[in-house]
Design an enzyme around this catalytic site. Structure first.
Site, PDB file in Angstrom:
ATOM      1  N   GLY A 192       1.257  -1.265  -0.240  1.00 55.75           N
ATOM      2  CA  GLY A 192       0.295   0.021  -0.011  1.00 55.75           C
ATOM      3  C   GLY A 192       0.942   1.125   0.960  1.00 55.75           C
ATOM      4  N   HIS A 213       4.817   2.166  -7.566  1.00 55.90           N
ATOM      5  CA  HIS A 213       3.056   1.209  -7.994  1.00 55.90           C
ATOM      6  C   HIS A 213       2.717   0.750  -9.357  1.00 55.90           C
ATOM      7  CE1 HIS A 213       4.197   1.393  -3.334  1.00 55.90           C
ATOM      8  NE2 HIS A 213       4.110   0.504  -3.326  1.00 55.90           N
TER       9      HIS A 213
END
Ligand code: PAF
Length: 283
Positions: free
Chosen positions: A31, A37
């Site tokens: 996260g 990402h």
């Protein structure tokens, strides 16, 4: 995009997709998603029919309880980024869901896991192997995507795949950088404004060492990087090693490898940052 919170549901949804002959790309994350990402998800999106992104702060890979406590958790913003990046499934489980009982497995990861991060963070790579092997077992992906900022982690995961006999492709993706060169990391948000201005010196110094290395030894190049970084306010090098990019073992001569990679860990204040650089082959 669907959010999945249980292992049973994840297995069911992926099995359905695979039964229809679809390929599945997995992007494991903890996260606090950033453009690094997103670039992994976009790559997975291009390569596969279905993209699963896991968002799970894995407690077993933290050797420092304070680091686990303060690790950024930003689920709402993460979900928005996952939708925008085109993920199909976000697997966001609780700790109890992933570890209904303690994971006592010890992986024989060998020399790749013994140096650098492995030496500095005891138990860290075993924890990474635990969670990534669980995710691979749940998803059975066609391909899994990891960023090269955590260069050694990729070698460790390849070793785990070999031990466990998973049939999948590990895709290593290039480091994403801020415009000033700082490697993107979830930990960057912890830098003070002053530290944020200093931190790009890590990449600048590694880049500077490329030309320096042309007429200096491995040892002299290591010294150059360490001394340059340590001369700057707030920066303190934990290690700088030049290693073979497959075995992760330190080299003492450029001719020893066809893949020389310099891996650094630097404290910027109390924020631990890592980065790496590939040197030209000299054989
Ligand atoms: O690189 C990370 O973010 C983590 O180590 C990983 C691979 C998601 C496992 O928790």
């Amino acid at each position: 995009m669907e959010i999945i919170r249980t292992v049973d549901e994840l297995r069911r949804r992926v099995a359905d997709a695979k039964a229809q002959g679809r390929t599945v790309g997995l992007v494991p994350t903890m996260g606090a998603l950033h453009a690094g990402h997103v670039s992994l998800i976009e790559k997975a999106r291009g390569d596969n029919d279905i993209v699963v992104v896991s968002v799970f702060v894995n407690p077993t890979q933290f050797n420092n309880p304070e680091d686990l406590k303060t690790y950024p958790r930003t689920e709402e913003a993460d979900v928005e980024k996952l939708i925008a990046a085109g993920a199909d499934f976000a697997f966001i489980p609780s700790v109890e869901e992933v570890y209904p009982e303690p994971d006592t497995r010890i992986f024989d990861l060998g020399p790749v896991a013994e140096v650098m991060e492995g030496a500095m963070r005891p138990g860290h790579f075993n924890g990474v192997a635990q969670i990534v092997s669980k995710l691979f077992d749940m998803v059975r992906p066609t391909r899994a995507y990891f960023g090269e900022k955590d260069f050694q982690q990729i070698a460790v995961i390849r070793r785990m795949v070999e031990i466990e006999g998973f049939d999948l492709e590990i895709v290593a993706c290039p480091i994403k950088r801020e415009t000033d060169g700082l490697a993107m990391s979830s930990r960057n948000v912890r830098l003070t404004p002053e530290q944020r201005l200093i931190a790009p010196a890590i990449h600048r110094t590694l880049e500077g060492s490329l030309s320096w290395s042309a007429d200096h030894t491995v040892e002299q190049t290591k010294r150059y990087v360490i001394d340059e970084l340590n001369s700057l306010p707030q920066l303190e090098v934990e290690y700088y090693e030049i290693v073979d990019g497959k075995t992760m073992q330190p080299i003492s001569d450029w001719a020893e490898t066809t893949e020389p990679v310099g891996c650094v860990t630097v404290y910027c204040g109390n924020v631990r940052l890592i980065d790496n650089i590939k040197y030209p082959v000299r054989r």
